[in-house]
Design an enzyme around this catalytic site. Structure first.
Site, PDB file in Angstrom:
ATOM      1  N   ASN A   3      55.351  72.523  26.861  1.00  0.00           N
ATOM      2  CA  ASN A   3      56.405  71.466  26.603  1.00  0.00           C
ATOM      3  C   ASN A   3      57.282  71.627  28.012  1.00  0.00           C
ATOM      4  O   ASN A   3      58.073  72.731  27.921  1.00  0.00           O
ATOM      5  CB  ASN A   3      57.320  71.735  25.540  1.00  0.00           C
ATOM      6  CG  ASN A   3      58.340  70.570  25.250  1.00  0.00           C
ATOM      7  OD1 ASN A   3      58.818  69.848  26.131  1.00  0.00           O
ATOM      8  ND2 ASN A   3      58.867  70.350  24.137  1.00  0.00           N
ATOM      9  N   HIS A  44      56.227  61.826  25.887  1.00  0.00           N
ATOM     10  CA  HIS A  44      56.700  63.304  25.832  1.00  0.00           C
ATOM     11  C   HIS A  44      55.714  64.270  25.541  1.00  0.00           C
ATOM     12  O   HIS A  44      55.165  64.222  24.402  1.00  0.00           O
ATOM     13  CB  HIS A  44      58.024  63.525  25.131  1.00  0.00           C
ATOM     14  CG  HIS A  44      58.564  64.856  25.093  1.00  0.00           C
ATOM     15  ND1 HIS A  44      58.708  65.708  26.121  1.00  0.00           N
ATOM     16  CD2 HIS A  44      59.024  65.668  24.236  1.00  0.00           C
ATOM     17  CE1 HIS A  44      58.929  66.878  26.057  1.00  0.00           C
ATOM     18  NE2 HIS A  44      59.186  66.861  24.732  1.00  0.00           N
ATOM     19  N   CYS A  61      64.678  66.971  26.240  1.00  0.00           N
ATOM     20  CA  CYS A  61      63.399  66.264  26.651  1.00  0.00           C
ATOM     21  C   CYS A  61      63.568  65.008  27.097  1.00  0.00           C
ATOM     22  O   CYS A  61      62.501  64.355  27.414  1.00  0.00           O
ATOM     23  CB  CYS A  61      62.356  66.708  25.570  1.00  0.00           C
ATOM     24  SG  CYS A  61      62.128  68.515  25.380  1.00  0.00           S
TER      25      CYS A  61
END
Length: 328
Positions: A285, A255, A116
């Site tokens: 996500n 994020h 990520c």
């Protein structure tokens, strides 16, 4: 710190058409819409069609970013693709994207194993290429297809992740005082988020497949503890390097791991939550693409105005994290 005269000239996003609701997941997993929303803030996510790959999403995200930057693919000097769900181990996903776009003179780079945090690392590398003069126009693309690497039988990972790609074009900033003002990166070795099999330590085979070791494994408590500790600290460090306080930052493109993590990070920073745009509620996500989805939301809606300062911050497997502080 002397600012790097680099600006984001255009952004783009691509979202697969298949919308996967919590109720749909609850048909095959021991979970519920209420549980998922309470624990994650996620109501739905997107899954990529079976006949497509990560590079297809990356190409689709690149076109609107190039258009927004008034840049043709043939004029791109470098392409950086950030993904941990590359099309295949070889050849390079960035090279596949370059060929599909017709960006025939572009250098290609792949950033893969920060998960990520890949996107933030890619933006930093792209900024350095522009700053050194090695490239005038850098196309940074982040995309992940987590639906291919999360276990259909594991609610711990299956409910969190979605598929998406985002892109940004980096060029030289010509207005004095604008550009990349400061940055911060850090890492702590951890196996709390990992895909155990498929590399040289555990080559993929019948045993690894039987043991489901080729799927993503995640310790949710460790992710929460590390993210809520490291993300706010990284933002504070990057803004301090830029000679700013967090109160002077207009936008926080953080994020999109989990709505609760974003809120906890903003609360720890002492900044109003509404300065951090949210996409995790409808996209889940999206890995490397997460910060790009909120970055695009901010730029495409006209939220980021000349003179605004903003941070781009993410944490990924490893653990690795990073923050960039820009002035538009």
């Amino acid at each position: 710190m002397i600012p790097l005269p680099v600006r984001i000239a255009g952004t783009g996003v691509h979202l697969p058409s298949d919308v996967v609701t919590n109720r749909r997941l609850a048909e095959t997993l021991d979970t519920s819409d209420e549980w998922i929303v309470h624990r994650t803030g996620i109501r739905e996510r997107r899954w990529l069609a079976p006949d497509l790959a990560t590079s297809d999403m990356c190409v689709a995200a690149a076109f609107p970013a190039l258009a927004a930057a008034n840049c043709a693919a043939r004029d791109v000097d470098a392409i950086i693709v950030a993904t941990y769900t590359y099309d295949q181990p070889l050849p390079s996903t960035a090279l596949i994207v370059k060929d599909a776009l017709g960006a025939f003179r572009a250098l290609t780079f792949d950033i893969t194993q920060a998960a990520c945090a890949n996107g933030v690392q890619a933006l930093f590398l792209g900024s350095l290429l522009v700053r050194t003069g090695a490239a005038k126009r850098v196309l940074v693309i982040a995309g992940d297809c987590a639906s291919r690497v999360t276990d259909p039988e594991d609610r711990t990972t299956r409910v969190f992740f979605g598929d998406a790609a985002g892109a940004a074009v980096l060029t030289e900033a010509t207005t004095p005082g604008t550009g990349l003002l400061g940055w911060d990166f850090g890492a702590e070795l951890s196996y709390d988020v990992e895909i155990p099999a498929g590399g040289s330590r555990q080559p993929a085979g019948a045993t690894t497949f039987a043991d489901r070791r080729h799927y993503l494994k995640m310790n949710g408590r460790a992710v929460w503890d590390t993210a809520t500790r490291c993300l706010p600290d990284s933002v504070t460090n990057a803004t301090a390097q830029a000679g700013l306080t967090v109160d002077e930052v207009s936008h926080f493109f953080v994020h999109q791991a989990n709505l609760n993590i974003v809120r906890a990070a903003m609360d720890k920073l002492g900044v109003p939550r509404d300065r951090a745009p949210i996409t995790v509620d409808t996209l889940g996500n999206t890995g490397s693409a997460g910060v790009f989805t909120v970055l695009h939301k901010g730029f495409s809606a006209g939220m980021v105005r000349p003179g605004d300062t903003f941070v781009v911050s993410a944490i990924g497997a490893g653990f690795q994290w990073g923050t960039l502080c820009f002035r538009a």
